[in-house]
Design a protein around this motif. Structure first.
Motif, PDB file in Angstrom:
ATOM      1  N   HIS A 162       0.837  -1.203   0.000  1.00  0.00           N
ATOM      2  CA  HIS A 162       0.000   0.000   0.000  1.00  0.00           C
ATOM      3  C   HIS A 162       0.868   1.248   0.000  1.00  0.00           C
ATOM      4  CE1 HIS A 162      -3.757  -2.251   1.128  1.00  0.00           C
ATOM      5  NE2 HIS A 162      -2.824  -3.113   1.523  1.00  0.00           N
ATOM      6  N   ILE A 163       0.683   2.094  -1.022  1.00  0.00           N
ATOM      7  CA  ILE A 163       1.422   3.353  -1.112  1.00  0.00           C
ATOM      8  C   ILE A 163       0.450   4.468  -1.497  1.00  0.00           C
ATOM      9  CG2 ILE A 163       3.645   2.307  -1.699  1.00  0.00           C
ATOM     10  CD1 ILE A 163       3.083   2.935  -4.632  1.00  0.00           C
ATOM     11  N   GLY A 164       0.862   5.692  -1.239  1.00  0.00           N
ATOM     12  CA  GLY A 164       0.075   6.844  -1.647  1.00  0.00           C
ATOM     13  C   GLY A 164      -0.399   7.689  -0.478  1.00  0.00           C
ATOM     14  N   ALA A 165      -0.640   8.964  -0.769  1.00  0.00           N
ATOM     15  CA  ALA A 165      -1.078   9.911   0.258  1.00  0.00           C
ATOM     16  C   ALA A 165      -2.585   9.890   0.460  1.00  0.00           C
ATOM     17  CB  ALA A 165      -0.635  11.327  -0.115  1.00  0.00           C
ATOM     18  N   GLN A 173      -8.661  -0.267   2.162  1.00  0.00           N
ATOM     19  CA  GLN A 173      -8.213  -0.450   3.547  1.00  0.00           C
ATOM     20  C   GLN A 173      -7.489   0.799   4.060  1.00  0.00           C
ATOM     21  OE1 GLN A 173      -7.423  -2.421   0.942  1.00  0.00           O
ATOM     22  NE2 GLN A 173      -7.622  -4.595   1.445  1.00  0.00           N
ATOM     23  N   GLY A 174      -6.592   1.358   3.232  1.00  0.00           N
ATOM     24  CA  GLY A 174      -5.889   2.570   3.617  1.00  0.00           C
ATOM     25  C   GLY A 174      -6.822   3.754   3.766  1.00  0.00           C
ATOM     26  N   HIS A 175      -7.804   3.850   2.855  1.00  0.00           N
ATOM     27  CA  HIS A 175      -8.787   4.937   2.932  1.00  0.00           C
ATOM     28  C   HIS A 175      -9.613   4.824   4.211  1.00  0.00           C
ATOM     29  CE1 HIS A 175      -8.753   5.238  -1.771  1.00  0.00           C
ATOM     30  NE2 HIS A 175      -7.593   5.540  -1.206  1.00  0.00           N
ATOM     31  N   LEU A 176     -10.082   3.630   4.499  1.00  0.00           N
ATOM     32  CA  LEU A 176     -10.926   3.408   5.673  1.00  0.00           C
ATOM     33  C   LEU A 176     -10.153   3.705   6.959  1.00  0.00           C
ATOM     34  CD1 LEU A 176     -13.547   2.394   6.997  1.00  0.00           C
ATOM     35  CD2 LEU A 176     -12.619   0.062   6.829  1.00  0.00           C
TER      36      LEU A 176
END
Length: 222
Positions: A128-131, A185-188
């Motif tokens: 998982h990568i990104g802002a 998942q990262g957003h949540l």
């Protein structure tokens, strides 16, 4: 200029720059850093992208630190640029100390949550990568901060943010039958961390409101 004897000139303290200038410079510098890192990543054959969050792997814990700074190409970074500029700038207007603390909470708590659940719905290893997790955290913070503080300006700001960016919240809805692509998942986890940060950092206003309410209660005979 001549001064009367026995009197000294008191130097005027330097004026602090307006909060919007400091906030604008801060968030512009952060986004510029993202572009510099992506350029380095491109020139190195995307070697930096390996440092994302790899769920439930010990080495993948380092991704909590690095993942928000990494992107899977210019298109990925461009998609995050405008939301990062707008929401990040609004975050700085809550106060620079509050902005730094909120960002740290979202960065660490959201990242750790992604490390825990990042493989849900996917039998393969993920990276998982990104802002976007950070952006979702800022978005969630701004949506609820006004309701916690009862400040009209921030309530209005939250409503406007909801109208403009509310649609992206679908990116935090679990998609258990989908593997790869968008990291829901990262957003949540970022959004949940944003709500937690808003609640914690609104503590002074909530306590002041409670004291005000208790001061209005009629006194009881002793």
């Amino acid at each position: 200029m001549n001064q009367p004897l026995g009197y000294s000139v008191t130097p005027q303290p330097p004026k602090k720059p307006p909060a919007w200038k400091v906030g604008g410079a801060t968030i512009l510098s952060f986004v510029a850093l993202l572009y510099i890192i992506e350029l380095i990543d491109q020139l190195s054959g995307h070697s930096l992208d390996r440092n994302g969050i790899r769920p439930l792997e010990t080495d993948g814990l380092w991704g909590i630190v690095f993942a928000p700074l990494l992107h899977g190409g210019w298109q990925h970074l461009a998609a995050n640029t405008v939301p990062a500029l707008v929401l990040g700038f609004l975050m700085t207007l809550t106060g620079m100390a509050r902005f730094v603390w909120a960002t740290a909470i979202i960065w660490i708590v959201g990242g750790f949550g992604t490390w825990l659940i990042g493989n849900i719905g996917c039998g393969l290893e993920t990276n998982h990568i990104g802002a976007s997790g950070l952006i979702f955290g800022w978005l969630a913070f701004l949506l609820v901060f006004g309701w916690f503080t009862r400040h009209v300006w921030w309530i209005v700001t939250g409503i406007v943010v909801l109208l403009v960016y509310g649609g992206v919240l679908w990116g935090a809805v679990p998609e258990l039958d989908r593997c790869g692509g968008v990291s829901w998942q990262g957003h949540l986890c970022g959004a949940v961390a944003g709500v937690l940060a808003a609640y914690w950092l609104s503590g002074p206003e909530r306590k002041a409101r409670e004291r005000s309410k208790s001061g209005q209660l009629p006194g009881l005979p002793s």
